[in-house]
Structures are given as C-alpha cells and as structure tokens.
Design an enzyme around this catalytic site. Structure first.
Site, PDB file in Angstrom:
ATOM      1  N   TYR A  68      -4.144  30.631 -58.296  1.00 23.29           N
ATOM      2  CA  TYR A  68      -5.605  30.834 -58.268  1.00 23.29           C
ATOM      3  C   TYR A  68      -6.315  29.472 -58.209  1.00 23.29           C
ATOM      4  CZ  TYR A  68     -10.209  30.836 -60.254  1.00 23.29           C
ATOM      5  OH  TYR A  68     -11.542  30.562 -60.463  1.00 23.29           O
ATOM      6  N   LYS A  82      -8.619  27.374 -55.171  1.00 21.78           N
ATOM      7  CA  LYS A  82      -9.944  26.760 -55.353  1.00 21.78           C
ATOM      8  C   LYS A  82      -9.906  25.324 -54.840  1.00 21.78           C
ATOM      9  CE  LYS A  82     -12.340  30.063 -57.267  1.00 21.78           C
ATOM     10  NZ  LYS A  82     -13.481  30.671 -56.573  1.00 21.78           N
ATOM     11  N   SER A  91     -13.982  25.757 -59.707  1.00 21.90           N
ATOM     12  CA  SER A  91     -13.603  25.922 -61.113  1.00 21.90           C
ATOM     13  C   SER A  91     -13.036  24.633 -61.677  1.00 21.90           C
ATOM     14  CB  SER A  91     -12.534  27.019 -61.210  1.00 21.90           C
ATOM     15  OG  SER A  91     -11.914  26.991 -62.463  1.00 21.90           O
TER      16      SER A  91
HETATM   17  C1  WQD Z   1      -9.982  30.245 -73.248  1.00 20.60           C
HETATM   18  C2  WQD Z   1      -9.280  29.932 -74.559  1.00 20.60           C
HETATM   19  C3  WQD Z   1      -6.957  30.471 -74.597  1.00 20.60           C
HETATM   20  C4  WQD Z   1      -7.446  34.817 -74.399  1.00 20.60           C
HETATM   21  C5  WQD Z   1      -9.593  30.174 -67.407  1.00 20.60           C
HETATM   22  C6  WQD Z   1      -9.090  29.791 -66.069  1.00 20.60           C
HETATM   23  C7  WQD Z   1     -10.111  29.007 -65.326  1.00 20.60           C
HETATM   24  C8  WQD Z   1     -11.472  29.673 -65.391  1.00 20.60           C
HETATM   25  C9  WQD Z   1     -11.879  29.982 -66.794  1.00 20.60           C
HETATM   26  C10 WQD Z   1     -12.012  30.894 -63.414  1.00 20.60           C
HETATM   27  C11 WQD Z   1      -7.903  29.330 -74.325  1.00 20.60           C
HETATM   28  C12 WQD Z   1      -7.730  31.294 -75.616  1.00 20.60           C
HETATM   29  C13 WQD Z   1      -7.702  33.455 -74.425  1.00 20.60           C
HETATM   30  C14 WQD Z   1      -6.880  35.450 -75.538  1.00 20.60           C
HETATM   31  C15 WQD Z   1      -6.863  33.335 -76.683  1.00 20.60           C
HETATM   32  N1  WQD Z   1     -11.458  30.881 -64.643  1.00 20.60           N
HETATM   33  N2  WQD Z   1      -7.420  32.739 -75.537  1.00 20.60           N
HETATM   34  N3  WQD Z   1      -6.605  34.677 -76.635  1.00 20.60           N
HETATM   35  O1  WQD Z   1      -7.865  29.299 -69.839  1.00 20.60           O
HETATM   36  O2  WQD Z   1      -9.954  27.960 -70.409  1.00 20.60           O
HETATM   37  O3  WQD Z   1      -9.763  29.044 -68.190  1.00 20.60           O
HETATM   38  O4  WQD Z   1     -10.851  30.822 -67.325  1.00 20.60           O
HETATM   39  O5  WQD Z   1     -12.411  29.953 -62.788  1.00 20.60           O
HETATM   40  O6  WQD Z   1      -9.689  28.949 -63.984  1.00 20.60           O
HETATM   41  O7  WQD Z   1      -7.950  28.958 -66.233  1.00 20.60           O
HETATM   42  O8  WQD Z   1     -10.109  30.445 -70.213  1.00 20.60           O
HETATM   43  O9  WQD Z   1     -10.759  32.501 -71.357  1.00 20.60           O
HETATM   44  O10 WQD Z   1      -8.371  32.319 -70.444  1.00 20.60           O
HETATM   45  O11 WQD Z   1      -9.052  30.995 -72.446  1.00 20.60           O
HETATM   46  O12 WQD Z   1      -6.594  32.657 -77.693  1.00 20.60           O
HETATM   47  O13 WQD Z   1      -6.618  36.690 -75.564  1.00 20.60           O
HETATM   48  O14 WQD Z   1      -9.081  31.136 -75.272  1.00 20.60           O
HETATM   49  O15 WQD Z   1      -5.731  30.019 -75.180  1.00 20.60           O
HETATM   50  O16 WQD Z   1      -7.698  28.342 -75.301  1.00 20.60           O
HETATM   51  P1  WQD Z   1      -9.333  29.115 -69.736  1.00 20.60           P
HETATM   52  P2  WQD Z   1      -9.554  31.657 -71.091  1.00 20.60           P
END
Ligand code: WQD
Length: 333
Positions: free
Chosen positions: A150, A154, A124
């Site tokens: 997590y 990885k 990731s």
């Molecule tokens: C994306 C954007 C949030 C939810 C994570 C893990 C990473 C990988 C991918 C596995 C961010 C915003 C989110 C919500 C929001 N996972 N958001 N409201 O954080 O880029 O990565 O998932 O490998 O390890 O860290 O993905 O989907 O959590 O968030 O505004 O209810 O959406 O702030 O900017 P992220 P995400």
C-alpha cells in the site's frame, strides 16, 4: 471551480467535498463504492444543501472514465480513490498495484487528453518508510524500507506525478502526505465508516465502543516512549479536509509540490484511549498484546512547510476528534 473528487464518498473525500462546497466550488464525485456508501451523498446534502453529481465509475474502467472527461471540463482533480488497508496489501500486492497505480495512470491519461492541469493527490506519511522516525519533514528520503505494498503504491504514484509534471509544464501537482486522520464532522453525519475489518486504531476503538469488538488490543507497551506505547500524529479529518482547500490555491502555479498534513504533535495509544474515555465518560476495555510487525515507536509531522507556503495549520485537537467521533457513533444508532 468545477472539481472532480475521486473517492469522494470515502472518509476523507466526503469531508473534503463538504469544505469544497462550503467554499462555493462545483463538485462531482467519481467513486466505485467499494469502501464507501452512496448514502454519504445525502449526508453531504444535509450539511451543505447541495448533492454532488455522482459517477459510479471504477478507475480501472478507462473507457467509462474517458467518457466522463469528454462530457464536461473539470478545472481540477482531487484524487483520493484507492485501496488503503496495509495488512491486506501485503497479502494482495498485485491487486493494490493494479488498483492504485494503474487506476492513477488511467486518470492522468484522461487529464492529459482533456487538458485538466491541476491535481491534488492523497499521499501518506507511510512513504517515509522505516528509515525515518520521530519528527518527519518533506526533505527526508522517501521510498526506502516501506513495509507494505500500500505504502509502495503511494510512493510510486508520487514519482509518476512528479515525472508527469516535468513532461507537462502546464500541470500543477500538489502531493499531500497525511499522518493519522481521526474524528468526524461536527454534525455527526459524516465519519469513518469502513466496510469490513478495520486496521487503524480509531475504527477499532469505535467498534469496541459499540460492543462489536470485545476489547482493544494495544500492540505493545515496551517501546522507547514515555508510556511504552507508540506515538503518532492524529489529525482531525476536518483540518485535513481544509488542507485540501489550501492546496487548491497552490495549484495556481505549475510544477509539483509536497506537503505534510499533520498537527506536529504526537499522542500515544494510551493517551488516545484516555482521550476517548474522557469524551465518552466510559472506560474503553483494552489490554496489552504483542507488538505489530513494522510499527515504529514514534512518528509525527513537521507541519511548518504547509504553514509557511499554504498558510494552513491544524486548529482542532485530539479531544475535539474524540468528541466528534462519539457524536458520529451516537448518530448511527
Ligand atoms: C496507530 C497506532 C498501532 C490498532 C497507518 C498506515 C498509514 C496510514 C495511517 C493510510 C500504532 C496502534 C492500532 C490496534 C493498536 N494509513 N494500534 N491496536 O500504523 O500509524 O499508520 O494508518 O495512509 O499508511 O500505516 O496507524 O491506526 O494502524 O496504528 O495498538 O488495534 O495504534 O500499533 O501504534 P499507523 P494505525
């Protein structure tokens, strides 16, 4: 090839099984069904006409996994199985280290004993930690200031795989660093369907669209980005699955290799919401709330190494992903 796919009933795993079967590979799935459903096997069969052999085995059940490796020879392993909820990992670090790291050690011991010499690992972009932001490439430092167990697991597993590739010169390791997987299979039969409360943006968007969650909370709009919301690299899960086929060819040569799998383009949260609304034709209720600790303003892939060495690049767009997600949702009704 005969390929063992751990976590093969999961979101990315099941889409990869479909592409492997489409290419004529013989696929067997090992999964404990903790975060997936056995009905996925039938969906895969509806798409490809083949039901993968299924083994309900937990990676922590070393004896049962060893029996499987003793019973048949696998040419390669694609290793998806693992716990992946960032917030949960902060509350339960020991469970995440045991499940993800010990589970992988058990798998690698079986591979060594039974001379299985090709592994593709689901890593990731989170391994780049909080010291890197903007466009990320594989030469950058990893493992520093990762904000959750997590992501740490990885990173640790990447290190274990690199060490094992050094000690076992016949072993080929391909580490794939995913950015933000979204979308669903065009058939509407496979898609992201996590058990429990989702953390990631798209599963929450889906729950809001279904009316299961009232409104989407946007975690902050005061970041240093054009519209103030965070930017990420959203990659269609079918492009991601095809990236594993490209990686399989790279296992023909021993040694450890690392590739980013991303589109190379960033989209903000507000842009994702607009793309979803354009695809659904309906407004998605949302409001701005506080920042989520640990979020970086902008992260997206430099995908040029995978293009150069694997001849792989994304072909589908965010609009395709939103269309396919809505089709999957409609298919669930
Ligand atoms: C994306 C954007 C949030 C939810 C994570 C893990 C990473 C990988 C991918 C596995 C961010 C915003 C989110 C919500 C929001 N996972 N958001 N409201 O954080 O880029 O990565 O998932 O490998 O390890 O860290 O993905 O989907 O959590 O968030 O505004 O209810 O959406 O702030 O900017 P992220 P995400």
């Amino acid at each position: 090839m005969k390929i063992l796919v751990t976590g093969g009933t999961g979101y990315i795993g099941s889409h990869t099984v479909v592409e492997l079967q489409n290419q004529g590979h013989q696929v067997e799935i090992l999964d404990n069904l903790f975060n997936s459903k056995i009905t996925v096997l039938d969906k895969i069969n509806q798409i490809t006409g083949q039901t993968p052999v299924f083994h309900q085995v937990d990676l922590l059940d070393y004896q049962k996994m060893r029996e499987l490796f003793a019973s048949t020879h696998f040419d390669a392993v694609i290793h998806f199985a693992g716990l992946k909820a960032v917030a949960e990992s902060i509350e339960q670090p020991l469970r995440y280290y045991e499940n993800n790291v010990t589970g992988t050690l058990n798998l690698l011991k079986c591979m060594a004993e039974f001379k299985v010499n090709r592994i593709i690992f689901s890593s990731s972009a989170t391994v780049y930690g909080n010291i890197n932001s903007g466009k990320l490439d594989e030469s950058m430092t990893t493992g520093v200031d990762i904000t959750n167990p997590y992501g740490e697991t990885k990173h640790v597993i990447e290190k274990i795989l690199e060490s094992e590739a050094t000690s076992r010169p016949e072993l080929s390791v391909v580490i794939l660093r995913y950015f933000n997987p979204v979308g669903a299979h065009i058939s509407g039969l496979l898609g992201e369907d996590p058990n429990g409360i989702p953390n990631n943006l798209m599963p929450v968007v889906m729950r809001v669209a279904e009316g299961k969650i009232k409104e989407l909370q946007i975690y902050g709009d005061d970041y240093n980005t054009p519209d103030g919301t965070c930017i990420r690299d959203y990659i269609h899960v079918v492009d991601l699955a095809k990236g594993h086929l490209a990686a399989l060819k790279a296992t023909d040569t021993p040694g450890a290799k690392v590739y980013n799998l991303g589109s190379g383009k960033g989209s903000s949260v507000l842009e994702i919401i607009k793309a979803f609304e354009d695809a659904s034709g309906k407004p998605l209720p949302h409001h701005i709330s506080d920042r989520r600790p640990g979020d970086l303003a902008e992260i997206f892939a430099d995908p040029s190494k995978a293009k150069r060495e694997l001849d792989w690049q994304t072909e589908l767009t965010v609009a395709d992903a939103m269309r396919d997600t809505i089709n999957f949702l409609n298919n669930q009704k």
